[in-house]
Design a protein around this motif. Structure first.
Motif, PDB file in Angstrom:
ATOM      1  N   ALA A 147      17.327  -3.004  -0.799  1.00  0.00           N
ATOM      2  CA  ALA A 147      16.017  -2.443  -0.480  1.00  0.00           C
ATOM      3  C   ALA A 147      15.098  -2.563  -1.683  1.00  0.00           C
ATOM      4  O   ALA A 147      15.511  -2.364  -2.826  1.00  0.00           O
ATOM      5  N   LYS A 148      13.853  -2.891  -1.413  1.00  0.00           N
ATOM      6  CA  LYS A 148      12.844  -2.949  -2.475  1.00  0.00           C
ATOM      7  C   LYS A 148      12.231  -1.553  -2.613  1.00  0.00           C
ATOM      8  O   LYS A 148      12.163  -0.815  -1.637  1.00  0.00           O
ATOM      9  N   PRO A 149      11.785  -1.189  -3.802  1.00  0.00           N
ATOM     10  CA  PRO A 149      11.160   0.121  -3.962  1.00  0.00           C
ATOM     11  C   PRO A 149       9.948   0.252  -3.029  1.00  0.00           C
ATOM     12  O   PRO A 149       9.207  -0.708  -2.823  1.00  0.00           O
ATOM     13  N   ARG A 150       9.780   1.443  -2.490  1.00  0.00           N
ATOM     14  CA  ARG A 150       8.664   1.689  -1.576  1.00  0.00           C
ATOM     15  C   ARG A 150       7.352   1.671  -2.325  1.00  0.00           C
ATOM     16  O   ARG A 150       7.200   2.285  -3.377  1.00  0.00           O
ATOM     17  N   VAL A 151       6.382   0.972  -1.757  1.00  0.00           N
ATOM     18  CA  VAL A 151       5.046   0.912  -2.341  1.00  0.00           C
ATOM     19  C   VAL A 151       4.157   1.796  -1.480  1.00  0.00           C
ATOM     20  O   VAL A 151       4.064   1.617  -0.270  1.00  0.00           O
ATOM     21  N   GLU A 152       3.549   2.766  -2.118  1.00  0.00           N
ATOM     22  CA  GLU A 152       2.632   3.651  -1.389  1.00  0.00           C
ATOM     23  C   GLU A 152       1.377   2.890  -1.027  1.00  0.00           C
ATOM     24  O   GLU A 152       0.763   2.214  -1.868  1.00  0.00           O
ATOM     25  N   ARG A 153       1.033   2.958   0.256  1.00  0.00           N
ATOM     26  CA  ARG A 153      -0.202   2.306   0.721  1.00  0.00           C
ATOM     27  C   ARG A 153      -1.171   3.382   1.178  1.00  0.00           C
ATOM     28  O   ARG A 153      -0.750   4.395   1.735  1.00  0.00           O
TER      29      ARG A 153
END
Length: 88
Positions: free
Chosen positions: A79-85
């Protein structure tokens, strides 16, 4: 250190227990989270598995990526780190 794994292309009928059992064959699973649509509550066809050991997680990724699971070839990777959008 634990490793977070992305699992995609899941059948909507797939349960967290089925995912946990598949990954537990490779080592200790600390959590399973299948993602649901916020508005409808329906499964979105992907989720995340956290395993307690990096080498077990890499073995699970290698073994399960592309395998038939519930009639679909699942996608399994780190899993890639979550990017806040921003929300509109």
């Amino acid at each position: 250190m634990s490793k977070n794994i992305y699992v995609g292309n899941l059948a909507w009928s797939t349960s967290e227990t089925e995912i946990r059992d598949a990954f537990a064959a490779h080592g200790e699973v600390t959590s399973v989270k299948l993602i649901e649509d916020r508005e409808t509550g329906r499964p979105r066809g992907f989720g995340f598995v956290e395993m307690s050991n990096d080498s077990d997680a890499l073995a699970a990724i290698g073994d399960l990526d592309g395998k038939d699971f519930g009639g679909r070839n699942i996608k399994v990777n780190e899993a890639k780190p979550r990017v806040e959008r921003p929300r509109w």
